[in-house]
Design a protein around this motif. Sequence first.
Motif, PDB file in Angstrom:
ATOM      1  N   ASP A  33       9.990 -10.888   4.452  1.00 12.13           N
ATOM      2  CA  ASP A  33       8.911 -11.584   5.158  1.00 12.13           C
ATOM      3  C   ASP A  33       7.971 -10.509   5.686  1.00 12.13           C
ATOM      4  N   VAL A  34       6.763 -10.449   5.152  1.00 12.88           N
ATOM      5  CA  VAL A  34       5.872  -9.329   5.409  1.00 12.88           C
ATOM      6  C   VAL A  34       5.154  -9.508   6.742  1.00 12.88           C
ATOM      7  N   THR A  35       5.307  -8.532   7.623  1.00 12.22           N
ATOM      8  CA  THR A  35       4.574  -8.534   8.888  1.00 12.22           C
ATOM      9  C   THR A  35       3.288  -7.709   8.807  1.00 12.22           C
ATOM     10  N   ARG A  36       3.318  -6.675   7.974  1.00 10.44           N
ATOM     11  CA  ARG A  36       2.136  -5.852   7.705  1.00 10.44           C
ATOM     12  C   ARG A  36       2.238  -5.311   6.276  1.00 10.44           C
ATOM     13  N   ALA A  37       1.101  -5.237   5.602  1.00 11.43           N
ATOM     14  CA  ALA A  37       1.029  -4.609   4.286  1.00 11.43           C
ATOM     15  C   ALA A  37       0.135  -3.389   4.390  1.00 11.43           C
ATOM     16  N   GLY A  38       0.567  -2.297   3.801  1.00  8.00           N
ATOM     17  CA  GLY A  38      -0.233  -1.087   3.830  1.00  8.00           C
ATOM     18  C   GLY A  38      -1.303  -1.101   2.754  1.00  8.00           C
ATOM     19  N   ILE A  39      -2.434  -0.480   3.068  1.00 10.44           N
ATOM     20  CA  ILE A  39      -3.518  -0.317   2.099  1.00 10.44           C
ATOM     21  C   ILE A  39      -3.573   1.153   1.725  1.00 10.44           C
ATOM     22  N   ASN A  40      -3.489   1.412   0.442  1.00 12.43           N
ATOM     23  CA  ASN A  40      -3.453   2.770  -0.078  1.00 12.43           C
ATOM     24  C   ASN A  40      -4.654   2.961  -0.994  1.00 12.43           C
ATOM     25  N   PHE A  41      -5.181   4.202  -1.068  1.00  6.63           N
ATOM     26  CA  PHE A  41      -6.328   4.430  -1.948  1.00  6.63           C
ATOM     27  C   PHE A  41      -5.980   4.078  -3.390  1.00  6.63           C
ATOM     28  N   VAL A 111       5.415   5.811   4.676  1.00  6.91           N
ATOM     29  CA  VAL A 111       6.181   5.571   3.459  1.00  6.91           C
ATOM     30  C   VAL A 111       5.491   6.088   2.200  1.00  6.91           C
ATOM     31  N   VAL A 112       4.175   6.139   2.179  1.00  5.10           N
ATOM     32  CA  VAL A 112       3.467   6.766   1.055  1.00  5.10           C
ATOM     33  C   VAL A 112       2.718   8.003   1.528  1.00  5.10           C
ATOM     34  N   GLN A 113       1.820   7.825   2.502  1.00  6.95           N
ATOM     35  CA  GLN A 113       1.006   8.968   2.931  1.00  6.95           C
ATOM     36  C   GLN A 113       1.849  10.067   3.585  1.00  6.95           C
ATOM     37  N   GLY A 114       2.754   9.681   4.478  1.00  8.49           N
ATOM     38  CA  GLY A 114       3.599  10.679   5.119  1.00  8.49           C
ATOM     39  C   GLY A 114       4.514  11.376   4.128  1.00  8.49           C
ATOM     40  N   GLY A 143      -4.094  13.137   4.925  1.00  6.96           N
ATOM     41  CA  GLY A 143      -4.657  14.319   5.564  1.00  6.96           C
ATOM     42  C   GLY A 143      -4.282  14.465   7.025  1.00  6.96           C
ATOM     43  N   THR A 144      -4.330  13.386   7.797  1.00  3.92           N
ATOM     44  CA  THR A 144      -4.010  13.485   9.223  1.00  3.92           C
ATOM     45  C   THR A 144      -2.558  13.906   9.437  1.00  3.92           C
ATOM     46  N   LEU A 145      -1.678  13.469   8.538  1.00  5.80           N
ATOM     47  CA  LEU A 145      -0.270  13.845   8.647  1.00  5.80           C
ATOM     48  C   LEU A 145      -0.024  15.235   8.079  1.00  5.80           C
ATOM     49  N   ALA A 146      -0.733  15.588   6.998  1.00  4.27           N
ATOM     50  CA  ALA A 146      -0.546  16.911   6.386  1.00  4.27           C
ATOM     51  C   ALA A 146      -0.977  18.022   7.331  1.00  4.27           C
ATOM     52  N   ARG A 304     -13.092   2.601   0.255  1.00  4.58           N
ATOM     53  CA  ARG A 304     -13.832   3.258  -0.831  1.00  4.58           C
ATOM     54  C   ARG A 304     -15.057   4.004  -0.316  1.00  4.58           C
ATOM     55  N   SER A 305     -15.566   3.588   0.819  1.00  3.77           N
ATOM     56  CA  SER A 305     -16.729   4.281   1.397  1.00  3.77           C
ATOM     57  C   SER A 305     -16.343   5.642   1.960  1.00  3.77           C
ATOM     58  N   ARG A 306     -15.039   5.879   2.101  1.00  7.79           N
ATOM     59  CA  ARG A 306     -14.484   7.106   2.681  1.00  7.79           C
ATOM     60  C   ARG A 306     -14.968   7.310   4.114  1.00  7.79           C
ATOM     61  N   GLY A 307     -15.267   6.193   4.777  1.00  5.93           N
ATOM     62  CA  GLY A 307     -15.667   6.271   6.167  1.00  5.93           C
ATOM     63  C   GLY A 307     -14.554   5.930   7.139  1.00  5.93           C
ATOM     64  N   THR A 308     -13.380   5.586   6.605  1.00  5.49           N
ATOM     65  CA  THR A 308     -12.266   5.187   7.466  1.00  5.49           C
ATOM     66  C   THR A 308     -11.482   6.414   7.932  1.00  5.49           C
ATOM     67  N   ILE A 309     -10.703   6.215   8.968  1.00  7.40           N
ATOM     68  CA  ILE A 309      -9.847   7.271   9.507  1.00  7.40           C
ATOM     69  C   ILE A 309      -8.420   6.743   9.582  1.00  7.40           C
ATOM     70  N   GLY A 310      -7.477   7.505   9.048  1.00  4.82           N
ATOM     71  CA  GLY A 310      -6.069   7.138   9.180  1.00  4.82           C
ATOM     72  C   GLY A 310      -5.658   5.973   8.297  1.00  4.82           C
ATOM     73  N   LYS A 311      -4.590   5.291   8.701  1.00  2.00           N
ATOM     74  CA  LYS A 311      -3.934   4.270   7.893  1.00  2.00           C
ATOM     75  C   LYS A 311      -4.512   2.881   8.155  1.00  2.00           C
ATOM     76  N   LEU A 312      -4.880   2.169   7.093  1.00  2.51           N
ATOM     77  CA  LEU A 312      -5.333   0.793   7.191  1.00  2.51           C
ATOM     78  C   LEU A 312      -4.212  -0.139   6.768  1.00  2.51           C
ATOM     79  N   THR A 313      -4.121  -1.293   7.445  1.00  2.76           N
ATOM     80  CA  THR A 313      -3.098  -2.283   7.096  1.00  2.76           C
ATOM     81  C   THR A 313      -3.718  -3.666   7.030  1.00  2.76           C
ATOM     82  N   LEU A 314      -2.991  -4.579   6.381  1.00  2.00           N
ATOM     83  CA  LEU A 314      -3.344  -6.002   6.337  1.00  2.00           C
ATOM     84  C   LEU A 314      -2.329  -6.790   7.139  1.00  2.00           C
TER      85      LEU A 314
END
Length: 318
Positions: A33-41, A111-114, A143-146, A304-314
Amino acid sequence: MRAIQITEFGGPEVLTPTELPDPEPGPGEVLVDVTRAGINFADTHQAENSYLSPASLPLVPGMEIAGRTSDGRRVVALATSGGYAEKATATPDMCFDIPDGVSDEDALALVVQGATAWVLLRKSVRMDPGESVVVHAAGGGVGTLAVQLAKRFGAGRVIAVASSEEKRALALELGADAVVDSSAPDMTEALVEANGGQRVDAVLDMVGGRVTDQSVRALAPFGRLAFYGMASREAPSPVQLPNLMRFSTTVGGMWLPHVWMLPGNVMGRAMAELFTLVAEGHLRTVLGGSYPLSEAARAHEALRSRGTIGKLTLDPTA
């Protein structure tokens, strides 16, 4: 259940809210049961069918989910697709129990970016203590984690490359020693200058095109560049093999699914260390915001605009 479905490949406009039957777990799979879904490039490439693994239609996109299993476990999981929905399936080897002190959003950032940042530093460039490390797209999820992990692992100098004053200020706050504007006309010169006039030891690059070509030229003898994405959608020039020998440099690629082929449960080790660092306050996930499930297209446009910072979720509940 509510879900996002793609029936034709294209840009963000093809992400369509719809109602679908609940997925049926296959043999050995678990239903989450999904509480949050990650958005990945990579999701933006999957939507236009330009990712490393071809997609087929119709498709529910999304490879990162956090939620609860039928037996009550709180997990973060990787799936081949199906994450942009209220329910999704995953295999047990792709599920990781989320410990106390780590939120669902934190887990999705890891789980992916980290894991990508961890593997890039530990396995791809094999950073030694005291070395200089360049992190391109330093304001993004990886990048923020690296930036933080490189300092944690003993980098002598971390150089963060980002596209805005806000992102560069964040990189400094996270521990970077120097910052570079990603629009610098000569990235080679900018990186060498940011490293005190010395060529750099390691570069983490997910941009491609001109940035990759000029970053390779900034490598010191025995320097390594790890390529793990192509956000610019510009193909870099072919690497000239004689130049690798002439300058004693290494250019390699990294795709996270291959980590499961390595012996020694590398992904499990990465997640265990990352979870511990977050729970103990030694690693900060940068959360860029949560969008209602129905606004997945808007989230893709922002990414896609590359204007976001950090992790986005749905949020499938919104």
